[in-house]
Every structure is written in structure tokens, then in C-alpha cells.
Design an enzyme around this catalytic site. Structure first.
Site, PDB file in Angstrom:
ATOM      1  N   VAL A   1      52.402  -6.869  72.026  1.00  0.00           N
ATOM      2  CA  VAL A   1      53.477  -7.394  71.184  1.00  0.00           C
ATOM      3  C   VAL A   1      53.979  -6.372  70.160  1.00  0.00           C
ATOM      4  CG1 VAL A   1      51.929  -8.505  69.489  1.00  0.00           C
ATOM      5  CG2 VAL A   1      54.218  -9.426  69.881  1.00  0.00           C
TER       6      VAL A   1
ATOM      7  N   TYR B   1      42.773 -13.490  83.175  1.00  0.00           N
ATOM      8  CA  TYR B   1      42.412 -12.200  82.554  1.00  0.00           C
ATOM      9  C   TYR B   1      41.148 -12.322  81.705  1.00  0.00           C
ATOM     10  CZ  TYR B   1      42.677  -8.325  79.227  1.00  0.00           C
ATOM     11  OH  TYR B   1      42.368  -7.242  78.444  1.00  0.00           O
TER      12      TYR B   1
ATOM     13  N   ASN C   1      43.293  -6.647  70.403  1.00  0.00           N
ATOM     14  CA  ASN C   1      44.719  -6.319  70.261  1.00  0.00           C
ATOM     15  C   ASN C   1      44.954  -4.905  69.742  1.00  0.00           C
ATOM     16  OD1 ASN C   1      44.511  -9.424  70.235  1.00  0.00           O
ATOM     17  ND2 ASN C   1      46.644  -8.991  70.698  1.00  0.00           N
TER      18      ASN C   1
ATOM     19  N   SER D   1      46.841  -7.865  80.151  1.00  0.00           N
ATOM     20  CA  SER D   1      47.858  -8.896  79.909  1.00  0.00           C
ATOM     21  C   SER D   1      47.447 -10.269  80.412  1.00  0.00           C
ATOM     22  CB  SER D   1      49.213  -8.510  80.519  1.00  0.00           C
ATOM     23  OG  SER D   1      50.073  -9.621  80.501  1.00  0.00           O
TER      24      SER D   1
END
Ligand code: UD2
Length: 316
Positions: A192, A148, A177, A85
């Protein structure tokens, strides 16, 4: 039968690696501190593979004694343990640095001293930052925009240094992702897709940070697993950094439209301020993975989304 250590194996991506390894009849050990992972993920992985739950060590990968214990007798390390994250790292850079850099360094030292055949690292597309050229190729300069992303970039560089200095075989796979079943929507820092699916299933509006025109190369987890397992055993690729993704580009507005469509809801999203450290567009060039690993995506974005919605809601 080879012996695999999956750090972070009780997490989302880790448990899918465990599941596929069990299915292939490999020997699996998991090291996880259960900070975001769950024993239930290991149980689900074993049930899906039709095997017993693998050997499990609970501990911090940054604890060198624990990393050494985990690496003992291992052929391949799949190093997934991390605090993911972008926004979480912006909020708490010290904690994510500990997990993502101290943890990776400890695992490298332990793997080197245990004489493992190879360590494969969970890299991140975030390392590319906002370079305008798309799709992103591995030889493009990196420009991390968040702690990150920087930590993942340092991790890659540590791997390459260990290959050069100590002859430890390492490979970084840059994830793009990743989504799929067992991704936990339980925190505002969650991926998401898991958040959008939960919102749609509960008839709530999701929050879209920014104008929703940002794009991602959303990758169904089975593709990532295939790329990582190829990277573990393909000869002659020590020191390489390789994108594994779908090579598509979906905007957040389009993502919400597709999730809504699958569940038959009409809720409009709420728009919020753009997130600090967020990058605008992300899409992978996957020709290197094809050339070095024989990798091609096996599950499309649309099919992956359908499977994920079906898993999360039981409604389609
Ligand atoms: C980054 C990496 C990804 C992986 C991940 C680990 C990029 C391009 N990707 O994912 O490879 O390493 O970090 O965490 O850097 N968003 C909303 N509403 C929400 C949640 C998110 O609009 O409720 C937006 C968010 O602002 C971003 C996009 O959705 O633009 C994706 O966010 P994410 O947290 O799922 O993943 P991202 O891209 O930071």
C-alpha cells in the site's frame, strides 16, 4: 567470508538483503524466477554496495533440481522467494501455493541435503489473523484468513519440522508490512505504501479499501534486513519464530495524510469495499527479537517514509 543464497534476491526485500551482504563483503548467490523480481534491483543493490553484481541463477525455487544447484556450497539460505499479497492469493490460490509451499519445501530439502548451516524464512504477520489482542506475540494462536497467510503458516511449520526431524537449523522471521525503496507499485497487489506514494506523486486519489481505520506496523526495510541477518548467525535459536517490526501502528487514513503532507498535495482518497482476507489491526511485540537477536528498530516509520518518498519521487 560466508556464502549466502538469497532466494527471491531480485525482489524488493531480497535485493536489500543482497545489498547489505555485499556491503559486508559476504559471498552472495541469488536464485530468482524474475516473476516479480528484476535484474535491475540486483544492479541497484550492487551499485549501492560498490561491488560487482552477485552470481545469479534464474529459475523456480520449487524445481528441486534448481533448488539443489542453488544450495550447493552454501552456508546460509535466506529464503525470500514467494508470491506475496493477500488478495493475489485469494484470486489465484493454486499459483501462490506452488510458490509459497512447494517452493519452501523444495528449498528445505535442498538445504538439508547440501548441509547448509541455517535457513531463514520470510514469514508474515498475516498468520496472526484477527485475534483481538495487540501487540501480537509469537506464542499467540494463529488464525490465517487468506491462502497467503495459511501458506506462510505452513512454511513456518515445515521449517520447525525439518529442524526436529533432520536437525536442519531453521528460523522464521515474521515480517510486518515492509516498505522502502525498490518496492514496485506496478500492480494493484503491490504494497500500500508504494501505491499511495505513486498516487500522491501523480496527483491522483488512492483507493482505501474499507474505512481506512485498519492499522499496520509498517516496517522500513533496513530494520527487516537487520533482523534477518542477525537471525542467520545468532547461535542457539534453531526452530524459533520471531517477529521483526517497528512496534508501531499507523492507520491507512493517517498513512495517506502523511504521504500527502510530504508531497504537499491535498487530494482526498476514494473509499472502496473492504478487501477479502484483510485483517483489521496489526502490531508486533518485538521483545522476543530484542531478547534473542539483540534487535531494535534502527529506522523509524516517519524517517523510513521520508526516505521512500524521496527515492520514489525525487521531490523531497
Ligand atoms: C500482508 C502482511 C504483510 C506481508 C504482506 C505481503 C498483514 C497484516 N500483513 O500485508 O506482513 O506479508 O501481506 O503482501 O497481513 N490497501 C488499500 N489500498 C490499496 C492497497 C491496499 O487500502 O491500494 C489496504 C489493504 O486493504 C490493507 C492495507 O492497505 O488493509 C495494507 O495492504 P497491503 O497489501 O500493503 O499489505 P497487507 O496488510 O495485506
Amino acid at each position: 567470508m560466508a556464502r549466502y543464497l538469497v532466494t527471491g534476491g531480485a525482489g524488493f526485500i531480497g535485493s536489500h538483503l543482497v545489498e547489505e551482504l555485499l556491503r559486508r563483503g559476504e559471498s552472495v548467490r541469488v536464485l530468482d524466477d524474475l516473476s516479480t523480481g528484476k535484474v535491475a534491483n540486483l544492479e541497484a543493490a550492487a551499485a549501492a554496495a560498490g561491488t560487482a553484481v552477485p552470481e545469479f541463477l534464474q529459475g523456480d525455487v520449487a524445481d528441486l533440481a534448481m533448488a539443489r544447484r542453488a544450495a550447493e556450497g552454501i552456508d546460509y539460505v535466506l529464503h525470500q522467494a514467494a508470491i506475496p499479497s493477500v488478495p493475489r492469493s485469494v484470486a489465484d490460490p493454486v499459483r501462490s501455493n506452488h510458490a509459497n509451499i512447494d517452493g519452501t519445501l523444495a528449498m528445505l530439502v535442498a538445504a538439508r541435503d547440501a548441509g547448509v548451516k541455517r535457513l531463514v524464512f520470510a514469514g508474515s504477520s498475516s498468520v496472526y489473523g484477527d485475534a483481538l489482542e495487540l501487540p501480537k506475540r509469537e506464542d499467540m494462536p494463529c488464525k490465517p484468513l487468506s491462502p497467503y497467510a495459511l501458506q506462510k503458516h505452513v512454511g513456518e511449520q515445515y521449517l520447525q519440522m525439518f529442524t526436529a526431524l533432520y536437525g536442519l537449523e531453521t528460523v522464521t522471521i515474521r515480517y510486518f508490512n515492509v516498505f522502502g525503496p525498490r518496492q514496485d507499485p506496478g500492480s494493484p497487489y503491490s504494497g500500500v505504501i508504494s501505491l499511495f506514494v505513486k498516487a500522491a506523486n501523480e496527483g491522483r486519489a488512492p483507493t482505501i479499501y474499507g474505512d481506512g481505520g485498519q492499522t499496520r506496523d509498517f516496517t522500513y526495510v533496513a530494520n527487516t534486513v537487520d533482523g534477518v541477518l542477525r537471525a542467520a548467525t545468532t547461535p542457539g535459536i534453531a526452530g524459533q519464530v520471531i517477529n521483526v517490526a517497528t512496534n508501531g501502528r499507523v492507520s491507512l487514513n493517517d498513512l495517506w495524510a502523511q504521504v500527502r503532507g510530504l508531497l504537499g498535495v491535498t487530494t482526498a482518497p476514494v473509499y472502496g469495499e473492504p478487501r477479502a482476507g484483510d485483517i483489521r489491526d496489526s502490531q508486533a511485540d518485538i521483545r522476543k527479537a530484542a531478547a534473542l537477536l539483540g534487535y531494535q528498530p534502527i529506522v523509524s516509520f516517519e524517517e523510513g517514509l521520508r526516505r521512500t518518498v524521496a527515492w520514489a519521487t525525487g521531490r523531497i
